[in-house]
Design an enzyme around this catalytic site. Structure first.
Site, PDB file in Angstrom:
ATOM      1  N   ASP A  34      15.819   8.798  10.156  1.00  0.00           N
ATOM      2  CA  ASP A  34      15.133   7.495  10.134  1.00  0.00           C
ATOM      3  C   ASP A  34      14.924   7.010  11.557  1.00  0.00           C
ATOM      4  N   THR A  37      12.817   1.592  12.498  1.00  0.00           N
ATOM      5  CA  THR A  37      11.797   0.602  12.837  1.00  0.00           C
ATOM      6  C   THR A  37      12.352  -0.762  12.421  1.00  0.00           C
ATOM      7  N   ILE A  61       9.754  11.086  11.973  1.00  0.00           N
ATOM      8  CA  ILE A  61       9.303  12.224  11.152  1.00  0.00           C
ATOM      9  C   ILE A  61       8.108  12.938  11.785  1.00  0.00           C
ATOM     10  N   ALA A  84       8.106   5.649   5.706  1.00  0.00           N
ATOM     11  CA  ALA A  84       6.727   5.154   5.715  1.00  0.00           C
ATOM     12  C   ALA A  84       6.694   3.775   6.335  1.00  0.00           C
ATOM     13  N   SER A  86       5.459   0.464   5.125  1.00  0.00           N
ATOM     14  CA  SER A  86       5.362   0.198   3.689  1.00  0.00           C
ATOM     15  C   SER A  86       4.732  -1.148   3.320  1.00  0.00           C
ATOM     16  N   THR A 134       3.254   5.972  -4.322  1.00  0.00           N
ATOM     17  CA  THR A 134       3.159   4.639  -4.904  1.00  0.00           C
ATOM     18  C   THR A 134       2.012   4.569  -5.905  1.00  0.00           C
ATOM     19  N   ASP A 135       2.123   3.668  -6.863  1.00  0.00           N
ATOM     20  CA  ASP A 135       1.018   3.461  -7.809  1.00  0.00           C
ATOM     21  C   ASP A 135      -0.220   2.876  -7.117  1.00  0.00           C
ATOM     22  N   GLU A 136      -0.020   2.329  -5.908  1.00  0.00           N
ATOM     23  CA  GLU A 136      -1.150   1.667  -5.236  1.00  0.00           C
ATOM     24  C   GLU A 136      -2.258   2.658  -4.879  1.00  0.00           C
ATOM     25  N   TYR A 159      -2.721   0.576   3.799  1.00  0.00           N
ATOM     26  CA  TYR A 159      -1.442   1.164   3.348  1.00  0.00           C
ATOM     27  C   TYR A 159      -1.691   2.187   2.250  1.00  0.00           C
ATOM     28  N   SER A 160      -2.363   1.766   1.180  1.00  0.00           N
ATOM     29  CA  SER A 160      -2.515   2.693   0.048  1.00  0.00           C
ATOM     30  C   SER A 160      -3.424   3.859   0.410  1.00  0.00           C
ATOM     31  N   SER A 162      -3.449   5.314   3.337  1.00  0.00           N
ATOM     32  CA  SER A 162      -2.607   6.272   4.073  1.00  0.00           C
ATOM     33  C   SER A 162      -1.697   7.023   3.105  1.00  0.00           C
ATOM     34  N   LYS A 163      -1.184   6.340   2.082  1.00  0.00           N
ATOM     35  CA  LYS A 163      -0.311   7.010   1.112  1.00  0.00           C
ATOM     36  C   LYS A 163      -1.116   8.018   0.277  1.00  0.00           C
ATOM     37  N   LYS A 198       8.523  -8.721   1.791  1.00  0.00           N
ATOM     38  CA  LYS A 198       8.016  -8.451   0.439  1.00  0.00           C
ATOM     39  C   LYS A 198       8.259  -9.669  -0.448  1.00  0.00           C
TER      40      LYS A 198
HETATM   41  P1  NAD Z   1      10.900   0.242   3.912  1.00  0.00           P
HETATM   42  O1  NAD Z   1       9.791  -0.291   4.766  1.00  0.00           O
HETATM   43  O2  NAD Z   1      11.971  -0.686   3.453  1.00  0.00           O
HETATM   44  O3  NAD Z   1      11.656   1.430   4.693  1.00  0.00           O
HETATM   45  C1  NAD Z   1      10.948   2.413   5.389  1.00  0.00           C
HETATM   46  C2  NAD Z   1      11.961   3.213   6.224  1.00  0.00           C
HETATM   47  O4  NAD Z   1      11.249   4.255   6.900  1.00  0.00           O
HETATM   48  C3  NAD Z   1      12.661   2.383   7.292  1.00  0.00           C
HETATM   49  O5  NAD Z   1      14.050   2.680   7.297  1.00  0.00           O
HETATM   50  C4  NAD Z   1      12.002   2.846   8.601  1.00  0.00           C
HETATM   51  O6  NAD Z   1      12.878   2.743   9.735  1.00  0.00           O
HETATM   52  C5  NAD Z   1      11.657   4.272   8.259  1.00  0.00           C
HETATM   53  N1  NAD Z   1      10.538   4.800   9.072  1.00  0.00           N
HETATM   54  C6  NAD Z   1       9.341   4.214   9.310  1.00  0.00           C
HETATM   55  N2  NAD Z   1       8.596   4.992  10.103  1.00  0.00           N
HETATM   56  C7  NAD Z   1       9.326   6.120  10.346  1.00  0.00           C
HETATM   57  C8  NAD Z   1       9.081   7.306  11.074  1.00  0.00           C
HETATM   58  N3  NAD Z   1       7.928   7.498  11.744  1.00  0.00           N
HETATM   59  N4  NAD Z   1      10.037   8.262  11.105  1.00  0.00           N
HETATM   60  C9  NAD Z   1      11.226   8.075  10.446  1.00  0.00           C
HETATM   61  N5  NAD Z   1      11.500   6.959   9.755  1.00  0.00           N
HETATM   62  C10 NAD Z   1      10.564   5.989   9.699  1.00  0.00           C
HETATM   63  O7  NAD Z   1      10.193   0.975   2.693  1.00  0.00           O
HETATM   64  P2  NAD Z   1      10.656   1.116   1.170  1.00  0.00           P
HETATM   65  O8  NAD Z   1      10.208  -0.066   0.434  1.00  0.00           O
HETATM   66  O9  NAD Z   1      12.060   1.510   1.149  1.00  0.00           O
HETATM   67  O10 NAD Z   1       9.732   2.328   0.712  1.00  0.00           O
HETATM   68  C11 NAD Z   1      10.179   3.675   0.821  1.00  0.00           C
HETATM   69  C12 NAD Z   1       9.100   4.603   0.315  1.00  0.00           C
HETATM   70  O11 NAD Z   1       8.806   4.303  -1.044  1.00  0.00           O
HETATM   71  C13 NAD Z   1       7.784   4.485   1.068  1.00  0.00           C
HETATM   72  O12 NAD Z   1       7.246   5.777   1.212  1.00  0.00           O
HETATM   73  C14 NAD Z   1       6.906   3.641   0.150  1.00  0.00           C
HETATM   74  O13 NAD Z   1       5.553   3.935   0.327  1.00  0.00           O
HETATM   75  C15 NAD Z   1       7.412   4.068  -1.208  1.00  0.00           C
HETATM   76  N6  NAD Z   1       7.281   3.085  -2.290  1.00  0.00           N
HETATM   77  C16 NAD Z   1       7.740   1.806  -2.109  1.00  0.00           C
HETATM   78  C17 NAD Z   1       7.661   0.903  -3.173  1.00  0.00           C
HETATM   79  C18 NAD Z   1       8.203  -0.497  -3.044  1.00  0.00           C
HETATM   80  O14 NAD Z   1       8.027  -1.314  -3.948  1.00  0.00           O
HETATM   81  N7  NAD Z   1       8.899  -0.839  -1.975  1.00  0.00           N
HETATM   82  C19 NAD Z   1       7.094   1.292  -4.389  1.00  0.00           C
HETATM   83  C20 NAD Z   1       6.622   2.617  -4.526  1.00  0.00           C
HETATM   84  C21 NAD Z   1       6.734   3.498  -3.466  1.00  0.00           C
HETATM   85  P1  TYD Z   2       4.330  -7.268  -1.891  1.00  0.00           P
HETATM   86  O1  TYD Z   2       5.775  -7.559  -2.146  1.00  0.00           O
HETATM   87  O2  TYD Z   2       3.824  -7.349  -0.487  1.00  0.00           O
HETATM   88  O3  TYD Z   2       4.039  -5.836  -2.528  1.00  0.00           O
HETATM   89  P2  TYD Z   2       2.599  -5.077  -2.764  1.00  0.00           P
HETATM   90  O4  TYD Z   2       1.565  -5.747  -1.963  1.00  0.00           O
HETATM   91  O5  TYD Z   2       2.896  -3.706  -2.249  1.00  0.00           O
HETATM   92  O6  TYD Z   2       2.351  -5.122  -4.241  1.00  0.00           O
HETATM   93  O7  TYD Z   2       3.465  -8.256  -2.779  1.00  0.00           O
HETATM   94  C1  TYD Z   2       3.623  -8.339  -4.166  1.00  0.00           C
HETATM   95  C2  TYD Z   2       2.609  -9.333  -4.677  1.00  0.00           C
HETATM   96  O8  TYD Z   2       2.940 -10.639  -4.188  1.00  0.00           O
HETATM   97  C3  TYD Z   2       1.205  -9.056  -4.193  1.00  0.00           C
HETATM   98  O9  TYD Z   2       0.273  -9.352  -5.246  1.00  0.00           O
HETATM   99  C4  TYD Z   2       1.003 -10.028  -3.041  1.00  0.00           C
HETATM  100  C5  TYD Z   2       1.860 -11.206  -3.439  1.00  0.00           C
HETATM  101  N1  TYD Z   2       2.470 -11.964  -2.312  1.00  0.00           N
HETATM  102  C6  TYD Z   2       2.301 -13.366  -2.236  1.00  0.00           C
HETATM  103  O10 TYD Z   2       1.662 -13.986  -3.087  1.00  0.00           O
HETATM  104  N2  TYD Z   2       2.866 -14.019  -1.182  1.00  0.00           N
HETATM  105  C7  TYD Z   2       3.582 -13.386  -0.209  1.00  0.00           C
HETATM  106  O11 TYD Z   2       4.061 -14.049   0.754  1.00  0.00           O
HETATM  107  C8  TYD Z   2       3.762 -11.967  -0.314  1.00  0.00           C
HETATM  108  C9  TYD Z   2       4.538 -11.205   0.720  1.00  0.00           C
HETATM  109  C10 TYD Z   2       3.186 -11.292  -1.389  1.00  0.00           C
END
Ligand code: NAD
Ligand code: TYD
Length: 352
Positions: A34, A37, A61, A84, A86, A134-136, A159-160, A162-163, A198
């Site tokens: 990791d 970041t 990475i 990622a 994220s 991700t579903d996005e 974001y989506s 790039s994923k 988030k």
């Molecule tokens: P997060 O942002 O909380 O954590 C991301 C981690 O990746 C951090 O620890 C960061 O330091 C590390 N990182 C970033 N850039 C890096 C790099 N270049 N090299 C090494 N490490 C690096 O994210 P998360 O919410 O834990 O999401 C994890 C994964 O799951 C992501 O790939 C995201 O796309 C996917 N995902 C997230 C959700 C969600 O709701 N959070 C849903 C579906 C999929």
């Molecule tokens: P988020 O947690 O950023 O996840 P994602 O965009 O990946 O779904 O946002 C979840 C939902 O909440 C999305 O529809 C955007 C909304 N949102 C707000 O209304 N206010 C906020 O301050 C944030 C961060 C998100």
């Protein structure tokens, strides 16, 4: 002993995954790469300190030499790429880093896995690369229907996009070279250690401090929420038993409009803290996110049918557990919101 390279596991889902795996499997080795970041935090991994099964390596990475060196040292059986950038809002203001980490970083991991596992034209047996997606990547739904694994990719945000691009490279390495792969595409996660950019942790943090709660647009955008541990369980199952080259959608049929989530958090905090100042008067509808996807909804039939996965934590239970965790970890919240967080918040929300 099965040896895993897990990336990005100082972040939200990854740190939960480390705990899930250490509890579930006795005989494993997790090497956690990791970059730390803003979203990665060693405090998230405190509970794994002293456990010889977990080794933390700070690094990127995208770093070919570093990743190659780790493959040479540990001879991994499985790579699980969580790392990622994220956050959708950050991708709207600064898309390039999303290409660097999410696309280039994934391709670097794929190339290192191929170099290590393909020797003299033969793939070493029992290996797997799992991409946490991700579903996005499917885009946005109208009022009806669900994303299945056959839904064409149609990402909208940087974001989506790039994923989705990373997912295409994963499949390209499978189809072109025969790299053994799986992709999981999960809906929105919530739970402990989620960074307060988030929706759920941001609203908990603001409400506790009687700050306004910025709801984008009409608050009727729908997300399909899954407790993070259920996502970890799905990833473990796919890593163990997913069919080569297959995509698995992960979700628990738990769709809620954003405004419902915010009202639930307010009601919970109002009651638990017996704080009269926490109420719906804190809600502020602000300018909508650019290109804001209207609705996500996952059809998880395939992972249930093939691997027997199902979610164990209902939203009603999960949201209470999550709020409890944030109330019990005020120090964690203070630490992650000291530093640059206030600057991020002011910049992101000033024109909304
Ligand atoms: P997060 O942002 O909380 O954590 C991301 C981690 O990746 C951090 O620890 C960061 O330091 C590390 N990182 C970033 N850039 C890096 C790099 N270049 N090299 C090494 N490490 C690096 O994210 P998360 O919410 O834990 O999401 C994890 C994964 O799951 C992501 O790939 C995201 O796309 C996917 N995902 C997230 C959700 C969600 O709701 N959070 C849903 C579906 C999929
Ligand atoms: P988020 O947690 O950023 O996840 P994602 O965009 O990946 O779904 O946002 C979840 C939902 O909440 C999305 O529809 C955007 C909304 N949102 C707000 O209304 N206010 C906020 O301050 C944030 C961060 C998100």
């Amino acid at each position: 002993m099965k040896k895993y390279l897990i990336t990005g596991c100082a972040g939200f889902i990854g740190s939960n995954f480390v705990y899930y795996m250490l509890n579930k499997h006795e005989d494993i080795q997790l090497v956690n790469l990791d970059k730390l970041t803003y979203a990665g935090n060693l405090e998230n991994l405190k509970g794994a300190e002293g456990d010889a099964r977990h080794i933390f390596v700070q690094g990127d990475i995208c770093d070919r030499e570093l990743v190659q060196g780790l493959f040479a040292e540990y001879d991994f059986d499985c790579v699980i790429n969580f790392a990622a950038e994220s956050h959708v809002d950050r991708s709207i203001t600064n898309p390039e880093i999303f290409v660097a980490t999410n696309v280039m970083g994934t391709v670097n991991l794929l190339q290192c896995a191929k170099d290590a596992w393909l020797q003299n034209g033969q793939w070493a047996p029992g290996k797997k690369y799992l991409q946490v997606s991700t579903d996005e990547v499917y885009g946005s739904l109208g009022a009806e229907g669900y994303f299945t694994e056959a839904t064409p990719l149609c990402p909208h945000s940087p974001y989506s996009s790039s994923k989705a691009s990373a997912d295409f490279f994963v499949m390209a390495y499978h189809d072109t070279y025969g790299l053994p792969v799986n992709i999981t595409r999960c809906s929105n996660n919530y739970g402990p250690y989620q960074f307060p950019e988030k929706l759920i942790p941001l609203m908990i943090n603001n409400a506790k401090q009687h700050k306004s709660l910025p709801v984008y647009g009409d608050g009727m955008n729908v997300r399909d929420w899954l407790y993070v541990e259920d996502h970890c369980k799905a990833i473990d199952m796919v890593a163990e038993a997913g069919r080569d080259g297959e995509v698995y959608n992960v979700g628990g049929h738990n769709e809620r409009p954003n405004i419902f989530i915010v009202e639930t958090i307010l009601a919970q905090l109002h009651e638990r803290l017996a704080d009269e100042a926490i109420g719906e008067n804190l809600i502020r509808h602000v300018a909508d996110r650019l290109g804001h996807d209207r609705r996500y909804g996952i059809d998880p039939a395939k992972i249930r049918r093939e691997l027997g996965w199902y979610p164990e934590t209902s939203f009603e239970v999960g949201i209470v557990k999550t709020i409890d965790w944030y109330l019990a970890h005020e120090d964690w919240m203070e630490n992650v919101t000291s530093g640059n967080y206030q600057k991020y918040y002011d910049e992101m929300y000033k024109n909304k």
